[in-house]
Write an enzyme that holds these catalytic residues in place. Sequence first.
Site, PDB file in Angstrom:
ATOM      1  N   ARG A   1      -4.161  -5.129  13.845  1.00  0.00           N
ATOM      2  CA  ARG A   1      -2.992  -5.254  14.717  1.00  0.00           C
ATOM      3  C   ARG A   1      -2.893  -6.689  15.237  1.00  0.00           C
ATOM      4  NH1 ARG A   1      -2.264  -1.029  12.699  1.00  0.00           N
ATOM      5  NH2 ARG A   1      -1.787   0.992  13.650  1.00  0.00           N
TER       6      ARG A   1
ATOM      7  N   LYS B   1       0.853  -1.195   0.000  1.00  0.00           N
ATOM      8  CA  LYS B   1       0.000   0.000   0.000  1.00  0.00           C
ATOM      9  C   LYS B   1       0.886   1.242   0.000  1.00  0.00           C
ATOM     10  CE  LYS B   1      -2.203   1.737   3.690  1.00  0.00           C
ATOM     11  NZ  LYS B   1      -1.995   3.222   3.642  1.00  0.00           N
TER      12      LYS B   1
ATOM     13  N   ASP C   1      -3.164   4.471  -2.219  1.00  0.00           N
ATOM     14  CA  ASP C   1      -4.108   4.948  -1.203  1.00  0.00           C
ATOM     15  C   ASP C   1      -4.018   6.472  -1.073  1.00  0.00           C
ATOM     16  OD1 ASP C   1      -5.814   5.129   1.003  1.00  0.00           O
ATOM     17  OD2 ASP C   1      -4.240   4.595   2.433  1.00  0.00           O
ATOM     18  N   LEU C   2      -4.667   7.185  -2.002  1.00  0.00           N
ATOM     19  CA  LEU C   2      -4.618   8.652  -1.995  1.00  0.00           C
ATOM     20  C   LEU C   2      -5.918   9.286  -1.517  1.00  0.00           C
ATOM     21  CD1 LEU C   2      -2.667   9.401  -5.311  1.00  0.00           C
ATOM     22  CD2 LEU C   2      -1.778   9.098  -2.979  1.00  0.00           C
ATOM     23  N   LYS C   3      -6.976   8.497  -1.422  1.00  0.00           N
ATOM     24  CA  LYS C   3      -8.258   8.980  -0.885  1.00  0.00           C
ATOM     25  C   LYS C   3      -8.690  10.299  -1.555  1.00  0.00           C
ATOM     26  CE  LYS C   3      -7.297   7.071   3.740  1.00  0.00           C
ATOM     27  NZ  LYS C   3      -5.844   6.810   3.581  1.00  0.00           N
ATOM     28  N   LEU C   4      -8.812  10.260  -2.864  1.00  0.00           N
ATOM     29  CA  LEU C   4      -9.155  11.485  -3.592  1.00  0.00           C
ATOM     30  C   LEU C   4     -10.543  11.998  -3.208  1.00  0.00           C
ATOM     31  CD1 LEU C   4      -7.760  10.756  -7.173  1.00  0.00           C
ATOM     32  CD2 LEU C   4      -6.623  11.815  -5.209  1.00  0.00           C
ATOM     33  N   HIS C   5     -10.655  13.313  -3.121  1.00  0.00           N
ATOM     34  CA  HIS C   5     -11.918  13.960  -2.759  1.00  0.00           C
ATOM     35  C   HIS C   5     -11.877  15.375  -3.319  1.00  0.00           C
ATOM     36  CE1 HIS C   5     -14.980  15.061   0.669  1.00  0.00           C
ATOM     37  NE2 HIS C   5     -15.408  15.387  -0.540  1.00  0.00           N
ATOM     38  N   ASP C   6     -12.579  15.582  -4.425  1.00  0.00           N
ATOM     39  CA  ASP C   6     -12.587  16.888  -5.085  1.00  0.00           C
ATOM     40  C   ASP C   6     -13.827  16.936  -5.969  1.00  0.00           C
ATOM     41  OD1 ASP C   6     -11.752  19.392  -6.288  1.00  0.00           O
ATOM     42  OD2 ASP C   6      -9.691  18.843  -5.776  1.00  0.00           O
TER      43      ASP C   6
ATOM     44  N   PRO D   1     -16.093  16.392  -9.218  1.00  0.00           N
ATOM     45  CA  PRO D   1     -16.072  15.196 -10.073  1.00  0.00           C
ATOM     46  C   PRO D   1     -15.092  15.246 -11.231  1.00  0.00           C
ATOM     47  CG  PRO D   1     -18.324  15.697  -9.449  1.00  0.00           C
ATOM     48  CD  PRO D   1     -17.486  16.833  -8.939  1.00  0.00           C
ATOM     49  N   ASN D   2     -15.047  16.356 -11.944  1.00  0.00           N
ATOM     50  CA  ASN D   2     -14.191  16.427 -13.120  1.00  0.00           C
ATOM     51  C   ASN D   2     -12.714  16.351 -12.756  1.00  0.00           C
ATOM     52  OD1 ASN D   2     -13.988  16.911 -16.104  1.00  0.00           O
ATOM     53  ND2 ASN D   2     -12.837  18.695 -15.401  1.00  0.00           N
ATOM     54  N   THR D   3     -12.337  16.976 -11.645  1.00  0.00           N
ATOM     55  CA  THR D   3     -10.947  16.940 -11.208  1.00  0.00           C
ATOM     56  C   THR D   3     -10.533  15.523 -10.817  1.00  0.00           C
ATOM     57  OG1 THR D   3     -10.990  19.229 -10.448  1.00  0.00           O
ATOM     58  CG2 THR D   3      -9.319  17.799  -9.479  1.00  0.00           C
TER      59      THR D   3
ATOM     60  N   THR E   1     -10.763   4.853  10.185  1.00  0.00           N
ATOM     61  CA  THR E   1     -10.731   4.052  11.412  1.00  0.00           C
ATOM     62  C   THR E   1     -10.156   4.829  12.587  1.00  0.00           C
ATOM     63  OG1 THR E   1      -8.631   3.082  10.692  1.00  0.00           O
ATOM     64  CG2 THR E   1     -10.638   1.819  10.256  1.00  0.00           C
TER      65      THR E   1
ATOM     66  N   ARG F   1       2.623  -0.480  10.534  1.00  0.00           N
ATOM     67  CA  ARG F   1       3.714  -0.434  11.499  1.00  0.00           C
ATOM     68  C   ARG F   1       4.093  -1.773  12.120  1.00  0.00           C
ATOM     69  NH1 ARG F   1       1.114   4.943  14.039  1.00  0.00           N
ATOM     70  NH2 ARG F   1      -0.647   3.956  12.984  1.00  0.00           N
TER      71      ARG F   1
END
Length: 223
Positions: free
Chosen positions: A170, A25, A52-57, A59-61, A108, A200
């Site tokens: 864990r 990851k 794992d960049l968790k994009l949030h912008d 829609p077009n971007t 989480t 970790r």
Amino acid sequence: MDFAGMDEVKSFLSKFEVDEQLYLKVGMELFYAAGPDIIKYMKSLGHDVFLDLKLHDIPNTVKSAMKVIRHLGVDLTNVHAAGGVDMMSEALDGLAGTTKLIAVTQLTSTSEQQMHDFQNIQSSLTDSVIHYAKKTQEAGLAGVVCSAQEVAIIKQATTSEFICLTPGIRPIGAAIGDQKRVMTPSQARAIGSDFIVVGRPITQVIDPALAYKQIKHDWTLSE
């Protein structure tokens, strides 16, 4: 793979057998430091990669960003479900079927009190997660990132094929760190998780290859 750059990655991966296919990851820290070259390097070694960049912008971007990501050859990537159905649909369109796409429901590290206070979402944490999961399925995505404690209810609210990828894993005796909702690998598998994320407890130990094998063994105990 929460490392600062290419040198640390190469040092870490050198501790594993050359022909062993790993599941890696890559998060924001490493990708922003090393860029697309780090993905190309990992893929050249035959490893599976979850970007794992968790994009949030808007829609077009997000769609435009996914058009770039699809050429990297990653196996899995994600967005925030809070971006909405249109954003998720556009993200999927940008990938053009080359990469599995999942969405984050609630992190989480987020407690129910934090969700109430800072997001001003006054439903229960469980209700919020289920709502996001349903919207993610509506958008056509393959699944969600969620706590292992939420897997069973998400499967009930969607389908058994809907992916539940669970961080906050864990092994017994490991420090919880900044995670609020955790499980062991075998507990996560028994409750229905399709994939788990472990950081970790593998990357910050003396023998990461041994830790990796032990966690894989724990994961398969519930098969």
